[in-house]
Write a protein that holds these residues in place. Structure first.
Motif, PDB file in Angstrom:
ATOM      1  N   UNK A 161       0.869  -1.169   0.000  1.00  0.00           N
ATOM      2  CA  UNK A 161       0.000   0.000   0.000  1.00  0.00           C
ATOM      3  C   UNK A 161       0.911   1.227   0.000  1.00  0.00           C
ATOM      4  N   UNK A 162       0.672   2.135  -0.947  1.00  0.00           N
ATOM      5  CA  UNK A 162       1.484   3.353  -1.000  1.00  0.00           C
ATOM      6  C   UNK A 162       0.564   4.544  -1.244  1.00  0.00           C
ATOM      7  N   UNK A 163       1.118   5.742  -0.997  1.00  0.00           N
ATOM      8  CA  UNK A 163       0.422   6.931  -1.482  1.00  0.00           C
ATOM      9  C   UNK A 163       0.628   6.995  -2.984  1.00  0.00           C
ATOM     10  N   UNK A 164      -0.305   7.670  -3.677  1.00  0.00           N
ATOM     11  CA  UNK A 164      -0.117   7.896  -5.101  1.00  0.00           C
ATOM     12  C   UNK A 164       1.211   8.651  -5.263  1.00  0.00           C
ATOM     13  N   UNK A 165       2.039   8.285  -6.221  1.00  0.00           N
ATOM     14  CA  UNK A 165       3.317   8.952  -6.485  1.00  0.00           C
ATOM     15  C   UNK A 165       4.327   8.826  -5.348  1.00  0.00           C
ATOM     16  N   UNK A 166       4.267   7.755  -4.595  1.00  0.00           N
ATOM     17  CA  UNK A 166       5.290   7.542  -3.576  1.00  0.00           C
ATOM     18  C   UNK A 166       5.584   6.049  -3.532  1.00  0.00           C
ATOM     19  N   UNK A 167       6.834   5.718  -3.243  1.00  0.00           N
ATOM     20  CA  UNK A 167       7.195   4.302  -3.199  1.00  0.00           C
ATOM     21  C   UNK A 167       7.170   3.764  -1.775  1.00  0.00           C
ATOM     22  N   UNK A 168       6.979   4.637  -0.811  1.00  0.00           N
ATOM     23  CA  UNK A 168       7.034   4.201   0.588  1.00  0.00           C
ATOM     24  C   UNK A 168       5.882   3.248   0.885  1.00  0.00           C
ATOM     25  N   UNK A 169       6.213   2.064   1.411  1.00  0.00           N
ATOM     26  CA  UNK A 169       5.190   1.061   1.685  1.00  0.00           C
ATOM     27  C   UNK A 169       4.602   1.319   3.069  1.00  0.00           C
ATOM     28  N   UNK A 170       3.306   1.554   3.086  1.00  0.00           N
ATOM     29  CA  UNK A 170       2.634   1.944   4.331  1.00  0.00           C
ATOM     30  C   UNK A 170       2.287   0.710   5.167  1.00  0.00           C
ATOM     31  N   UNK A 171       2.235   0.856   6.481  1.00  0.00           N
ATOM     32  CA  UNK A 171       1.971  -0.305   7.336  1.00  0.00           C
ATOM     33  C   UNK A 171       0.486  -0.684   7.391  1.00  0.00           C
ATOM     34  N   UNK A 172       0.233  -1.972   7.529  1.00  0.00           N
ATOM     35  CA  UNK A 172      -1.109  -2.489   7.813  1.00  0.00           C
ATOM     36  C   UNK A 172      -0.930  -3.729   8.681  1.00  0.00           C
ATOM     37  N   UNK A 173      -2.020  -4.338   9.090  1.00  0.00           N
ATOM     38  CA  UNK A 173      -1.924  -5.528   9.953  1.00  0.00           C
ATOM     39  C   UNK A 173      -2.610  -6.717   9.305  1.00  0.00           C
ATOM     40  N   UNK A 174      -2.020  -7.890   9.492  1.00  0.00           N
ATOM     41  CA  UNK A 174      -2.718  -9.128   9.148  1.00  0.00           C
ATOM     42  C   UNK A 174      -3.222  -9.758  10.434  1.00  0.00           C
ATOM     43  N   UNK A 175      -4.519 -10.062  10.470  1.00  0.00           N
ATOM     44  CA  UNK A 175      -5.104 -10.615  11.699  1.00  0.00           C
ATOM     45  C   UNK A 175      -5.542 -12.065  11.536  1.00  0.00           C
ATOM     46  N   UNK A 176      -5.555 -12.563  10.307  1.00  0.00           N
ATOM     47  CA  UNK A 176      -5.969 -13.948  10.145  1.00  0.00           C
ATOM     48  C   UNK A 176      -5.402 -14.523   8.876  1.00  0.00           C
ATOM     49  N   UNK A 177      -5.443 -15.840   8.814  1.00  0.00           N
ATOM     50  CA  UNK A 177      -4.911 -16.553   7.668  1.00  0.00           C
ATOM     51  C   UNK A 177      -5.995 -17.484   7.123  1.00  0.00           C
ATOM     52  N   UNK A 178      -5.605 -18.478   6.303  1.00  0.00           N
ATOM     53  CA  UNK A 178      -6.594 -19.316   5.616  1.00  0.00           C
ATOM     54  C   UNK A 178      -7.718 -19.780   6.526  1.00  0.00           C
ATOM     55  N   UNK A 179      -7.350 -20.284   7.709  1.00  0.00           N
ATOM     56  CA  UNK A 179      -8.322 -20.976   8.555  1.00  0.00           C
ATOM     57  C   UNK A 179      -8.708 -20.167   9.787  1.00  0.00           C
ATOM     58  N   UNK A 180      -8.548 -18.870   9.729  1.00  0.00           N
ATOM     59  CA  UNK A 180      -9.082 -18.054  10.815  1.00  0.00           C
ATOM     60  C   UNK A 180      -8.052 -17.146  11.446  1.00  0.00           C
ATOM     61  N   UNK A 181      -8.422 -16.638  12.621  1.00  0.00           N
ATOM     62  CA  UNK A 181      -7.643 -15.579  13.263  1.00  0.00           C
ATOM     63  C   UNK A 181      -6.275 -16.067  13.721  1.00  0.00           C
TER      64      UNK A 181
END
Ligand code: C2O
Ligand code: CU
Ligand code: CU
Length: 515
Positions: free
Chosen positions: A276-296
């Motif tokens: 995830x970046x801002x338009x016209x920026x290469x900086x990768x913004x942070x997010x969280x993963x809370x679950x995978x294939x089979x749940x949280x």
């Protein structure tokens, strides 16, 4: 992907250059929610009733972009992807899957592929609910396909943790074509553990169903074939049009607050590296993963990049609070996937991102009764092109060799001498990843000796939960630990690169009764 370029280049020239299209002119659709037709007696307990759904596999048309003509698809119901199921753990349901597809396929069938020989009907479908703990008669065994005019009544007990599952075609030898045609959709199971977490919900939670396609200049699906008329199969299909919930370059208007995105990689072969970046920026913004294939997961995992292979799901929380008035881009490598338009100002966000999500007890190797060494094999033809792939050097038709006992725990050691990551999926079960380790392929091939080169690597933090599909990386040994629970009977395990699966990278396995 030996030879993949030779194979796909001629047809790529006929494909539409999607970068000529305007970006972010179509809003991201929220998939329709499936509505039950009523209730029917439960096959598990006829004194009780369960919700009954009837879903038709049918031909349809859908506009993937404002400036393209409608594209022909096959889908479950009138929309592509099919409707999303909203279900609860412990509440079983019945689905009648009806084949109302036309009498001829519109994508190129390869009659040299096993299960698709000329004595097999051209149009066949069977539905598998990926990630479901389901009895074998309702699991969508690849040979249980039905022809137009027929239907299958499948029972889903839903005795499992909250998770995002997905349903898709699984017909032997043409599965890659049927899924490419659009036969897929998502299926949510909810439970009280998840409810209690106060995660973003309602319009703040939505699936992001990703699949890439090649389109003709007329905006129709293009499935490439090899120039070799003896064998039209190509080893992997990568499209330059990455669709999200059926749209190309969509945008989503969001509030400056938390959203929960349930990401599914429904592609035939592409592994996404999402950032995830801002338009016209290469900086990768942070997010969280809370679950995978089979749940949280046990706890949210901070990420700036998500690697997700075909068949896998990732449950993400993105917080747009800091980005009021900005436009953010979701990218995969050099590809633009979609845009988030964040409204300006501040809103009151009552949802939470709790620091603890769900306990995921580690399965220990002391419980293991059986360890299986299983190779992932690719075979090349005289021209050096990939010609076939197998699991453990064994064809689909050979007798069952993996027969775990119900209630037992096994380690499956996946040995990958090829140059590709293979996302390996087991039906029925959920498992945990133990570790991955590089090894010396030649010694194993010639002497069946496992000589490790590096030290064992633990799974990434965002893989350290319950999985049903694992990325088995090139020249590594990937170990998974699998409790076989739920049902006895015949299931399958396979590579989820659909071109591989169709060309024999799939095997039956059978859960046998406890002694
Ligand atoms: Cu996603 Cu055998 O399936
Ligand atoms: Cu599955
Ligand atoms: Cu594969």
């Amino acid at each position: 992907m030996l030879g993949a370029m030779n194979h796909t280049e001629p047809t790529m020239a006929a494909a539409l250059d999607v970068n000529l299209l305007a970006k972010f002119v179509d809003p991201l659709p929220y998939p329709a929610v499936a509505r039950p037709q009523g209730r029917k007696p439960s096959p598990a307990d006829p004194k009780t009733s369960v919700s009954f759904y009837r879903i038709q596999a049918q031909a349809t048309e859908s506009k993937v972009h404002r400036d393209l003509a409608a594209t022909r698809f096959w889908s479950f119901g009138p929309t592509v992807p099919g409707p999303t199921f909203e279900t609860r753990a412990g509440e079983p349901l019945l689905i009648e899957w009806v084949n109302t597809l036309p009498g001829a396929h519109f994508l190129p069938i390869d009659r040299t592929i096993h299960g698709a020989e000329s004595d097999k009907p051209e149009v066949r479908t069977v539905v598998h609910l990926h990630g479901a703990k389901t009895g074998p008669a309702s699991d969508g065994y690849p040979e249980d396909w039905i022809v137009p005019g027929k239907s299958s009544l499948y029972f889903y007990p839903n005795q499992q943790d909250a998770a995002m599952l997905w349903y898709h075609d699984h017909a032997l030898g043409i599965n890659r074509l049927n899924v490419y045609a659009g036969l897929l959709g998502t299926f949510f199971i909810r439970d009280s553990v998840e409810d209690a977490l106060n995660l973003p919900r309602g319009k703040y939670e939505l699936p992001l169903i990703l699949y890439d396609r090649l389109l003709t200049r007329e905006g129709q699906l293009l499935y490439p074939v090899s120039p070799d008329p003896q064998s039209p199969w190509v080893p992997e299909v990568f499209g330059n049009a990455i669709l999200v919930n059926g749209k190309l370059f969509p945008y989503l208007e969001v509030e400056p607050r938390k959203y929960r995105f349930r990401v599914l990689n429904g592609s035939n072969a592409r592994i996404y590296h999402l950032s995830l970046t801002r338009e016209n920026s290469a900086e990768e913004l942070p997010f969280h993963q809370i679950g995978t294939d089979q749940g949280l997961l046990p706890a949210p995992v901070p990420l700036t990049r998500l690697d997700i292979a075909p068949g896998e799901r990732a449950d993400l929380v993105m917080d747009f609070r800091e980005f009021g008035g900005a436009q953010l881009i979701l990218k995969s490598d050099a590809y633009v996937v979609m845009q988030f338009r964040v409204a300006s100002g501040k809103v009151n966000d009552a949802s939470s991102l709790p620091s603890a999500l769900r306990s995921v007890p580690k399965i220990t190797e002391s419980q293991v009764v059986q360890t299986r060494l299983l190779t992932l094999d690719e075979y090349v033809n005289k021209a050096g092109n990939s010609a076939m792939l197998l699991l453990n050097a064994t064809h689909w038709k050979a007798p069952v060799t993996e027969r775990p006992m119900l209630g037992s725990t096994e380690v499956w050691t996946l040995i990958n001498p090829t140059n590709d990551t293979h996302p390996i999926h087991l039906h029925l079960v959920r498992f945990q990843i133990l570790d991955r380790q590089t090894y010396e392929p030649w010694l194993f091939q010639t002497k069946r000796q496992l000589h490790f080169l590096g030290s064992a690597e633990l799974p990434e933090p965002n893989e350290a939960g319950w999985k049903d599909t694992v990325q088995a990386h090139s020249r590594m040994v990937t170990r998974i630990i699998v409790p076989f629970e739920g049902f006895t009977g015949r299931y399958v395990w396979h590579c989820h690169i659909l071109e591989h699966e169709d060309n024999e990278m799939m095997r039956p396995y059978e859960v046998i009764p406890a002694a």
